[in-house]
Design a protein around this motif. Structure first.
Motif, PDB file in Angstrom:
ATOM      1  N   GLY A 225      15.563   5.060  -2.035  1.00  0.00           N
ATOM      2  CA  GLY A 225      15.374   4.161  -2.894  1.00  0.00           C
ATOM      3  C   GLY A 225      15.823   2.688  -2.437  1.00  0.00           C
ATOM      4  O   GLY A 225      16.281   1.911  -3.335  1.00  0.00           O
ATOM      5  N   MET A 226      16.406   2.580  -1.355  1.00  0.00           N
ATOM      6  CA  MET A 226      17.069   1.253  -0.931  1.00  0.00           C
ATOM      7  C   MET A 226      15.954   0.328  -0.661  1.00  0.00           C
ATOM      8  O   MET A 226      15.031   0.314  -0.579  1.00  0.00           O
ATOM      9  CB  MET A 226      17.751   1.608   0.576  1.00  0.00           C
ATOM     10  CG  MET A 226      18.550   2.589   0.644  1.00  0.00           C
ATOM     11  SD  MET A 226      19.019   3.311   2.196  1.00  0.00           S
ATOM     12  CE  MET A 226      19.984   1.890   3.020  1.00  0.00           C
ATOM     13  N   LEU A 227      16.458  -0.950  -0.659  1.00  0.00           N
ATOM     14  CA  LEU A 227      15.909  -2.182  -0.327  1.00  0.00           C
ATOM     15  C   LEU A 227      14.878  -2.553  -1.423  1.00  0.00           C
ATOM     16  O   LEU A 227      13.626  -2.230  -1.317  1.00  0.00           O
ATOM     17  CB  LEU A 227      15.189  -2.304   1.260  1.00  0.00           C
ATOM     18  CG  LEU A 227      16.180  -2.223   2.083  1.00  0.00           C
ATOM     19  CD1 LEU A 227      15.590  -2.300   3.563  1.00  0.00           C
ATOM     20  CD2 LEU A 227      17.087  -3.439   2.182  1.00  0.00           C
ATOM     21  N   PRO A 228      15.144  -2.985  -2.343  1.00  0.00           N
ATOM     22  CA  PRO A 228      14.116  -3.498  -3.759  1.00  0.00           C
ATOM     23  C   PRO A 228      13.104  -4.233  -3.008  1.00  0.00           C
ATOM     24  O   PRO A 228      13.552  -5.231  -2.264  1.00  0.00           O
ATOM     25  CB  PRO A 228      15.278  -4.026  -4.892  1.00  0.00           C
ATOM     26  CG  PRO A 228      16.366  -3.553  -4.638  1.00  0.00           C
ATOM     27  CD  PRO A 228      16.658  -3.245  -3.005  1.00  0.00           C
ATOM     28  N   GLY A 229      11.911  -4.279  -3.826  1.00  0.00           N
ATOM     29  CA  GLY A 229      11.066  -5.231  -3.187  1.00  0.00           C
ATOM     30  C   GLY A 229      10.006  -4.483  -2.177  1.00  0.00           C
ATOM     31  O   GLY A 229       8.876  -5.155  -1.877  1.00  0.00           O
ATOM     32  N   LEU A 230      10.314  -3.125  -1.944  1.00  0.00           N
ATOM     33  CA  LEU A 230       9.283  -2.401  -1.038  1.00  0.00           C
ATOM     34  C   LEU A 230       8.903  -1.195  -1.822  1.00  0.00           C
ATOM     35  O   LEU A 230       8.793  -0.199  -1.225  1.00  0.00           O
ATOM     36  CB  LEU A 230       9.976  -2.175   0.251  1.00  0.00           C
ATOM     37  CG  LEU A 230      10.321  -3.433   1.133  1.00  0.00           C
ATOM     38  CD1 LEU A 230      11.079  -2.902   2.396  1.00  0.00           C
ATOM     39  CD2 LEU A 230       9.003  -3.862   1.665  1.00  0.00           C
ATOM     40  N   GLY A 231       8.517  -1.096  -3.111  1.00  0.00           N
ATOM     41  CA  GLY A 231       8.013  -0.130  -3.725  1.00  0.00           C
ATOM     42  C   GLY A 231       6.811   0.646  -3.243  1.00  0.00           C
ATOM     43  O   GLY A 231       7.118   1.864  -3.018  1.00  0.00           O
ATOM     44  N   ALA A 232       5.841   0.052  -2.862  1.00  0.00           N
ATOM     45  CA  ALA A 232       4.787   0.864  -2.444  1.00  0.00           C
ATOM     46  C   ALA A 232       4.943   1.488  -1.030  1.00  0.00           C
ATOM     47  O   ALA A 232       4.806   2.504  -0.776  1.00  0.00           O
ATOM     48  CB  ALA A 232       3.475  -0.363  -2.087  1.00  0.00           C
ATOM     49  N   TYR A 233       5.854   0.883  -0.278  1.00  0.00           N
ATOM     50  CA  TYR A 233       6.187   1.581   1.156  1.00  0.00           C
ATOM     51  C   TYR A 233       7.195   2.562   0.754  1.00  0.00           C
ATOM     52  O   TYR A 233       7.055   3.815   1.197  1.00  0.00           O
ATOM     53  CB  TYR A 233       7.054   0.402   1.839  1.00  0.00           C
ATOM     54  CG  TYR A 233       7.701   0.951   3.164  1.00  0.00           C
ATOM     55  CD1 TYR A 233       7.107   1.173   4.260  1.00  0.00           C
ATOM     56  CD2 TYR A 233       9.137   1.306   3.123  1.00  0.00           C
ATOM     57  CE1 TYR A 233       7.312   1.490   5.394  1.00  0.00           C
ATOM     58  CE2 TYR A 233       9.531   1.750   4.173  1.00  0.00           C
ATOM     59  CZ  TYR A 233       9.006   2.020   5.367  1.00  0.00           C
ATOM     60  OH  TYR A 233       9.640   2.579   6.461  1.00  0.00           O
ATOM     61  N   ALA A 234       8.166   2.435  -0.327  1.00  0.00           N
ATOM     62  CA  ALA A 234       8.996   3.631  -0.657  1.00  0.00           C
ATOM     63  C   ALA A 234       8.324   4.825  -1.151  1.00  0.00           C
ATOM     64  O   ALA A 234       8.407   5.984  -0.816  1.00  0.00           O
ATOM     65  CB  ALA A 234      10.055   2.920  -1.699  1.00  0.00           C
ATOM     66  N   ALA A 235       7.547   4.424  -2.136  1.00  0.00           N
ATOM     67  CA  ALA A 235       6.629   5.494  -2.716  1.00  0.00           C
ATOM     68  C   ALA A 235       5.797   6.222  -1.505  1.00  0.00           C
ATOM     69  O   ALA A 235       5.745   7.478  -1.500  1.00  0.00           O
ATOM     70  CB  ALA A 235       5.541   5.010  -3.694  1.00  0.00           C
ATOM     71  N   SER A 236       5.212   5.614  -0.567  1.00  0.00           N
ATOM     72  CA  SER A 236       4.146   6.211   0.513  1.00  0.00           C
ATOM     73  C   SER A 236       5.140   7.138   1.251  1.00  0.00           C
ATOM     74  O   SER A 236       4.830   8.244   1.852  1.00  0.00           O
ATOM     75  CB  SER A 236       3.600   5.130   1.143  1.00  0.00           C
ATOM     76  OG  SER A 236       4.425   4.363   2.058  1.00  0.00           O
TER      77      SER A 236
END
Length: 230
Positions: free
Chosen positions: A152-163
């Motif tokens: 869950g690092m680097l806020p602002g990349l929610g879609a990337y993190a979820a994928s």
């Protein structure tokens, strides 16, 4: 040249740059015939030229690894097998970061495009790679997840993190489903944006994970970074 992958056919999606290019060069350096696939002829051709200059064997397939039908993942796998008669190793490496936005500001189009590129593309590639490998009775698949998905690092990349978190889960599920059919499936989770290992170090890890030296590793998501927390 080493011969750990001599006589083997290795498919690398997203092989035109970054980790994909480095892995393609590394596999070729170990004796494999490498098929690099992606959307852009120029970058794929550059990877093949680099491999050829180093005495390796490479081929390319221009197609969208996350696409359907005649220009997608099914075509890439079918064309690899048609040209070379086998598919021993697949490295599914296509990655799209998407825009940097808080979760509440991500539009539906960006969400759908990011998940299609990073998750659906991997699933489609695995679907067709597995179909061939089952017939052959063996094979190795390595997927690129991300330590953003894992941590869950680097806020602002929610879609990337979820994928990418979903890629990790998909990898582990598939590994359990196909381990007894001779197919070994794992993932790597590098840190994007240059904050972890170099692309060459990551490539060396992918090659090792696909080799007989790592034959005991199944269903693992190997996190590659300098730090485990931020």
């Amino acid at each position: 040249m080493s011969a750990r992958f001599a006589g083997q056919i290795v498919l690398v999606t997203g092989g035109g740059e970054g980790i994909g290019r480095a892995a393609s060069v590394a596999f070729a350096g170990e004796g494999a015939t490498v098929v690099v696939a992606g959307r852009h002829l120029e970058t794929l051709d550059s990877t093949c030229e680099l491999i050829a200059r180093r005495g390796g064997k490479a081929d390319l397939v221009v197609a969208d690894p996350s696409g359907l039908g005649d220009d997608g993942a099914e075509y890439i796998v079918a064309e690899t097998v048609r040209r070379h008669g086998a598919l021993d190793v697949a490295f599914n490496n296509v990655t799209e970061l998407g825009p940097n936005q808080p979760v509440g500001e991500i539009c539906e189009k960006v969400w759908a495009e990011t998940l299609t590129a990073n998750l659906t593309g991997v699933w489609l590639a695995m679907k067709h790679e597995i179909a061939h490998m089952e017939k052959a009775g063996r094979g190795v698949i390595v997927n690129t997840a991300s330590n953003i998905g894992a941590q869950g690092m680097l806020p602002g990349l929610g879609a990337y993190a979820a994928s990418k978190a979903a890629v990790s889960a998909l990898t582990q599920t598939a590994a359990r489903e196909y381990a007894d059919r001779g197919i070994r499936i794992n993932a790597i989770s590098p840190c994007p944006l240059g904050r972890g290992a170099s692309v060459e170090q990551i490539a060396d890890t992918v090659v090792w994970l696909a080799s007989e030296e790592a034959s005991y590793i199944v269903g693992h998501d190997l996190v590659l970074d300098r730090k485990t927390t931020v």
